[in-house]
Design a protein around this motif. Structure first.
Motif, PDB file in Angstrom:
ATOM      1  N   LEU A  98     -24.381 -40.469 -20.357  1.00  0.00           N
ATOM      2  CA  LEU A  98     -25.501 -40.942 -21.153  1.00  0.00           C
ATOM      3  C   LEU A  98     -26.749 -40.094 -20.895  1.00  0.00           C
ATOM      4  CD1 LEU A  98     -26.539 -43.043 -23.162  1.00  0.00           C
ATOM      5  CD2 LEU A  98     -27.127 -44.507 -21.194  1.00  0.00           C
ATOM      6  N   ALA A  99     -27.000 -39.810 -19.615  1.00  0.00           N
ATOM      7  CA  ALA A  99     -28.155 -38.969 -19.273  1.00  0.00           C
ATOM      8  C   ALA A  99     -28.000 -37.566 -19.850  1.00  0.00           C
ATOM      9  CB  ALA A  99     -28.320 -38.912 -17.753  1.00  0.00           C
ATOM     10  N   ALA A 100     -26.774 -37.040 -19.786  1.00  0.00           N
ATOM     11  CA  ALA A 100     -26.527 -35.704 -20.339  1.00  0.00           C
ATOM     12  C   ALA A 100     -26.754 -35.675 -21.845  1.00  0.00           C
ATOM     13  CB  ALA A 100     -25.101 -35.261 -20.008  1.00  0.00           C
ATOM     14  N   SER A 101     -26.361 -36.734 -22.523  1.00  0.00           N
ATOM     15  CA  SER A 101     -26.556 -36.791 -23.975  1.00  0.00           C
ATOM     16  C   SER A 101     -28.046 -36.862 -24.316  1.00  0.00           C
ATOM     17  CB  SER A 101     -25.815 -37.987 -24.577  1.00  0.00           C
ATOM     18  OG  SER A 101     -26.433 -39.212 -24.218  1.00  0.00           O
ATOM     19  N   LYS A 102     -28.814 -37.594 -23.493  1.00  0.00           N
ATOM     20  CA  LYS A 102     -30.261 -37.676 -23.730  1.00  0.00           C
ATOM     21  C   LYS A 102     -30.915 -36.311 -23.502  1.00  0.00           C
ATOM     22  CE  LYS A 102     -30.502 -42.074 -24.705  1.00  0.00           C
ATOM     23  NZ  LYS A 102     -30.874 -42.520 -26.078  1.00  0.00           N
ATOM     24  N   TRP A 103     -30.519 -35.624 -22.419  1.00  0.00           N
ATOM     25  CA  TRP A 103     -31.074 -34.300 -22.153  1.00  0.00           C
ATOM     26  C   TRP A 103     -30.684 -33.327 -23.266  1.00  0.00           C
ATOM     27  CZ3 TRP A 103     -28.833 -29.530 -21.779  1.00  0.00           C
ATOM     28  CH2 TRP A 103     -29.650 -28.493 -21.328  1.00  0.00           C
ATOM     29  N   LEU A 104     -29.440 -33.424 -23.719  1.00  0.00           N
ATOM     30  CA  LEU A 104     -28.962 -32.527 -24.768  1.00  0.00           C
ATOM     31  C   LEU A 104     -29.712 -32.767 -26.069  1.00  0.00           C
ATOM     32  CD1 LEU A 104     -26.960 -30.305 -25.427  1.00  0.00           C
ATOM     33  CD2 LEU A 104     -25.269 -32.063 -26.000  1.00  0.00           C
ATOM     34  N   ALA A 105     -30.014 -34.025 -26.373  1.00  0.00           N
ATOM     35  CA  ALA A 105     -30.773 -34.342 -27.585  1.00  0.00           C
ATOM     36  C   ALA A 105     -32.164 -33.705 -27.522  1.00  0.00           C
ATOM     37  CB  ALA A 105     -30.892 -35.851 -27.756  1.00  0.00           C
ATOM     38  N   HIS A 106     -32.780 -33.752 -26.338  1.00  0.00           N
ATOM     39  CA  HIS A 106     -34.086 -33.120 -26.163  1.00  0.00           C
ATOM     40  C   HIS A 106     -33.985 -31.603 -26.308  1.00  0.00           C
ATOM     41  CE1 HIS A 106     -38.123 -32.475 -24.616  1.00  0.00           C
ATOM     42  NE2 HIS A 106     -37.634 -31.625 -23.728  1.00  0.00           N
ATOM     43  N   PHE A 107     -32.944 -31.016 -25.745  1.00  0.00           N
ATOM     44  CA  PHE A 107     -32.733 -29.572 -25.829  1.00  0.00           C
ATOM     45  C   PHE A 107     -32.517 -29.147 -27.278  1.00  0.00           C
ATOM     46  CE2 PHE A 107     -29.752 -25.996 -26.039  1.00  0.00           C
ATOM     47  CZ  PHE A 107     -30.455 -25.027 -25.320  1.00  0.00           C
ATOM     48  N   ILE A 108     -31.719 -29.911 -28.010  1.00  0.00           N
ATOM     49  CA  ILE A 108     -31.449 -29.591 -29.415  1.00  0.00           C
ATOM     50  C   ILE A 108     -32.731 -29.635 -30.225  1.00  0.00           C
ATOM     51  CG2 ILE A 108     -30.309 -30.421 -31.515  1.00  0.00           C
ATOM     52  CD1 ILE A 108     -27.978 -31.321 -29.723  1.00  0.00           C
ATOM     53  N   TYR A 109     -33.549 -30.655 -29.980  1.00  0.00           N
ATOM     54  CA  TYR A 109     -34.785 -30.803 -30.750  1.00  0.00           C
ATOM     55  C   TYR A 109     -35.741 -29.647 -30.481  1.00  0.00           C
ATOM     56  CZ  TYR A 109     -39.050 -32.821 -32.641  1.00  0.00           C
ATOM     57  OH  TYR A 109     -40.207 -33.032 -33.354  1.00  0.00           O
ATOM     58  N   LYS A 110     -35.918 -29.289 -29.198  1.00  0.00           N
ATOM     59  CA  LYS A 110     -36.870 -28.228 -28.855  1.00  0.00           C
ATOM     60  C   LYS A 110     -36.341 -26.845 -29.225  1.00  0.00           C
ATOM     61  CE  LYS A 110     -39.693 -28.340 -25.531  1.00  0.00           C
ATOM     62  NZ  LYS A 110     -40.379 -28.258 -24.230  1.00  0.00           N
ATOM     63  N   THR A 111     -35.040 -26.692 -29.248  1.00  0.00           N
ATOM     64  CA  THR A 111     -34.460 -25.385 -29.536  1.00  0.00           C
ATOM     65  C   THR A 111     -34.279 -25.135 -31.031  1.00  0.00           C
ATOM     66  OG1 THR A 111     -33.269 -25.414 -27.425  1.00  0.00           O
ATOM     67  CG2 THR A 111     -32.483 -23.868 -29.108  1.00  0.00           C
ATOM     68  N   PHE A 112     -33.880 -26.155 -31.767  1.00  0.00           N
ATOM     69  CA  PHE A 112     -33.511 -25.958 -33.168  1.00  0.00           C
ATOM     70  C   PHE A 112     -34.435 -26.640 -34.171  1.00  0.00           C
ATOM     71  CE2 PHE A 112     -29.487 -25.709 -30.734  1.00  0.00           C
ATOM     72  CZ  PHE A 112     -29.163 -24.390 -31.008  1.00  0.00           C
ATOM     73  N   HIS A 113     -35.413 -27.400 -33.697  1.00  0.00           N
ATOM     74  CA  HIS A 113     -36.278 -28.122 -34.634  1.00  0.00           C
ATOM     75  C   HIS A 113     -37.767 -27.841 -34.418  1.00  0.00           C
ATOM     76  CE1 HIS A 113     -33.086 -30.557 -36.548  1.00  0.00           C
ATOM     77  NE2 HIS A 113     -32.511 -30.489 -35.370  1.00  0.00           N
ATOM     78  N   PHE A 114     -38.302 -28.238 -33.281  1.00  0.00           N
ATOM     79  CA  PHE A 114     -39.746 -28.097 -33.081  1.00  0.00           C
ATOM     80  C   PHE A 114     -40.063 -27.967 -31.601  1.00  0.00           C
ATOM     81  CE2 PHE A 114     -43.806 -30.337 -32.160  1.00  0.00           C
ATOM     82  CZ  PHE A 114     -44.677 -29.424 -32.758  1.00  0.00           C
ATOM     83  N   HIS A 115     -40.812 -26.910 -31.287  1.00  0.00           N
ATOM     84  CA  HIS A 115     -41.256 -26.684 -29.914  1.00  0.00           C
ATOM     85  C   HIS A 115     -42.734 -26.320 -29.980  1.00  0.00           C
ATOM     86  CE1 HIS A 115     -40.332 -24.845 -25.705  1.00  0.00           C
ATOM     87  NE2 HIS A 115     -41.538 -25.370 -25.764  1.00  0.00           N
ATOM     88  N   ASP A 116     -43.574 -27.264 -29.633  1.00  0.00           N
ATOM     89  CA  ASP A 116     -45.009 -27.028 -29.667  1.00  0.00           C
ATOM     90  C   ASP A 116     -45.416 -26.118 -28.507  1.00  0.00           C
ATOM     91  OD1 ASP A 116     -47.580 -27.079 -30.514  1.00  0.00           O
ATOM     92  OD2 ASP A 116     -47.992 -29.156 -29.951  1.00  0.00           O
ATOM     93  N   TYR A 117     -46.542 -25.449 -28.686  1.00  0.00           N
ATOM     94  CA  TYR A 117     -47.030 -24.536 -27.645  1.00  0.00           C
ATOM     95  C   TYR A 117     -48.527 -24.763 -27.516  1.00  0.00           C
ATOM     96  CZ  TYR A 117     -47.734 -20.192 -25.008  1.00  0.00           C
ATOM     97  OH  TYR A 117     -48.042 -19.282 -24.038  1.00  0.00           O
TER      98      TYR A 117
END
Length: 541
Positions: A517-536
């Motif tokens: 479950l923790a891995a899926s949550k981390w992966l969801a965050h990684f997917i969002y920042k990598t493929f959708h939106f990464h603020d700077y």
């Protein structure tokens, strides 16, 4: 990932552990340190004393402020008018085009559809409008005979644009599909350097234009001894701002701080380590210019190509990029380490452009091991870290007026020499801006919310075969981890304590479920920042 190092131009972010330690002592490109090559100290061999200009106008350029980095303009003749529609334009890298489907693209305000004609084994470029009711052909399909089919009423077209089938026409009636009005306008197209190019006129007189004029050719992109990983990105600011940003290495320590590192001066005046850059453009003409920078050279081939040779001088035998087959000696025979930064900037519409980039090098075998989507993580982060700045900058330039760029912007140092050279070329030869031929009013589109402005999914992921596949695979993995987690918790809850009496076994199942479950949550965050939106946030780095 570790912070990158570069001497002047942005390069993609990659893990530093992969680098060879012996190479890291010499190079800065793609994460290597660099020792300036003495053979490229071109700026030390001749320093022209030209004058820069303080007022830009498409018809008049004055030269008032002394600046040894400014460019000399060739004497202009009445015929020295840059024709925006007499040049080849890139559409997309072949590696990011799916042969199974048609692709919609816009260049110079022209809507086109790119599709693979398997009958002729060639990429075709058509006007993206069915002659029947003007429905977009890019929303159609490739039928089982290899024809482009409009899905509104089923009209089908071959690789020459001829209509081959109209379902609504009776078979015993006149062959209305042979009418010229039933044909689609095809554009001349070709594949060069792994990119699909097209000529922006469907007039039949340009049908054989490829025999007279070819797209700019960079031999390193076709040399098997070089590694070339291409990327593409839709950019929410215009062609002019995009290309001059790539010509400006002085912004790297500041706009991309924390993402990439630059060559540091012996005595730092600030945290970022900005330093004077010795750059100049000796002369320019309608065919563009070569700029000197220590080390290396850069070259602008209008309208789209700008590239940097980090170590070797650039061949200027014909004033433009070379043509296929002009290289007498194979580049593979040269054992010297060579690297280029190639940027192809495409005018799409006012306030929108497309960047196709690749960084060929004949060293660093490690890069062939990495999947392309990992390579694009760093590239996208670099683009995002100054995207908002440039989006706002473009609007302020427009408010000041295109012909008032030099008055609105104070550019007194040599580090701005190439940008000044580009603006000077643009105003002297190309009318001061892209010629949209009346397709637009000139107004820029409104500024969307920042999360939409920096969106990676629609501007890159859907157009990149590698990132798109990685995104789908990682999303699937996220779901699998969640299913495994809840399944294990369900097993623990459902099985009677007597059957699963071991405390160790129950604890192991629960722990595994929580880890998934923790891995899926981390992966969801990684997917969002990598493929959708990464603020700077520049203020907090």
């Amino acid at each position: 990932m570790e912070i990158l190092r570069t001497s002047s131009i942005p390069s993609p972010q990659v893990p530093a552990k992969i680098f060879d330690k012996t190479q890291s002592k010499k190079l800065t490109f793609l994460g290597f340190k660099q020792v300036p090559a003495p053979s490229l100290s071109l700026v030390q061999r001749h320093r022209p004393t030209f004058k820069t200009f303080t007022n830009i106008s498409s018809s008049n350029i004055t030269t008032e402020t002394e600046n040894p980095s400014a460019a000399q303009v060739e004497n202009q003749t009445p015929d020295d008018k840059f024709d925006w529609y007499a040049h080849w334009y890139p559409l997309m890298p072949v590696c990011d085009l799916d042969k199974r489907v048609p692709h919609a693209k816009k260049v110079m305000g022209i809507d086109v559809v790119v599709w693979w004609d398997r009958n002729e084994s060639a990429w075709k470029v058509f006007d993206d409008a069915c002659p029947h009711r003007l429905a977009p052909l890019s929303e159609g399909r490739i039928d089982r005979w290899g024809r482009l089919q409009c899905v509104y009423h089923g009209w089908c077209f071959n690789g020459s644009g001829d209509c081959k089938f109209i379902p609504q026409a009776p078979t015993d009636g006149p062959p209305i599909h042979t009418s010229k009005k039933a044909c689609v306008a095809p554009y001349p197209s070709t594949v060069q350097n792994g990119i699909v190019w097209f000529w922006p006129s469907s007039d039949p007189e340009y049908k054989d234009i490829l025999t007279e004029k070819t797209p700019p050719y960079i031999p390193e992109l076709d040399d098997p001894s070089y590694t070339c990983l291409m990327g593409n990105r839709e950019i929410p600011y215009g062609y002019e701002v995009l290309i001059e940003n790539l010509m400006d290495p002085a912004h790297l320590p500041y706009a991309h701080y924390g993402i990439m590192q630059t060559q540091q001066p012996k005595e730092k005046a600030d945290r970022e380590g900005g330093r004077p850059l010795d750059m100049y453009v000796p002369k320019l003409d309608i065919n563009g210019f070569i700029a000197e920078q220590n080390p290396g050279q850069s070259k602008f081939v209008p309208p789209c190509v700008f590239y940097v040779s980090l170590f070797d001088p650039i061949d200027n035998s014909n004033g433009a990029a070379s043509s296929p087959g002009t290289e007498k000696v194979s580049l593979a025979q040269n054992s010297q380490k060579r690297a280029l930064l190639v940027f192809i900037c495409v005018p799409v519409s006012p306030g929108n452009s497309r960047l196709i980039s690749t960084f060929p090098e004949n060293f660093g075998v490690w890069i062939k091991i990495l999947p392309r989507w990992i390579y694009h993580i760093g590239q996208n982060l670099v683009v995002d870290s100054d995207l908002y700045l440039l989006h706002i900058e473009e609007r302020r330039i427009m408010d000041a007026g295109l012909t008032q760029w030099q008055n609105a912007c104070f550019v007194p140092t040599k580090s701005d020499a190439v940008v000044i050279g580009f603006r000077k070329w643009l105003n002297k030869y190309a009318g001061g801006q892209v010629d949209w031929r009346g397709k637009f009013t000139g107004a820029l589109p409104p500024t969307p919310p920042k999360e939409q402005l920096l969106d990676r999914y629609w501007s890159h992921v859907v157009n990149c075969s590698s990132c798109n596949a990685a995104h789908k695979a990682l999303c699937m993995l996220e779901v699998v981890l969640q299913v495994v987690s809840f399944s294990l918790l369900g097993i623990v809850a459902a099985i009677k304590q007597g059957v699963l009496s071991s405390v160790v076994a129950r604890t192991a199942l629960v722990a595994t479920a929580l880890l998934c479950l923790a891995a899926s949550k981390w992966l969801a965050h990684f997917i969002y920042k990598t493929f959708h939106f990464h603020d700077y946030n520049h203020a907090l780095v």
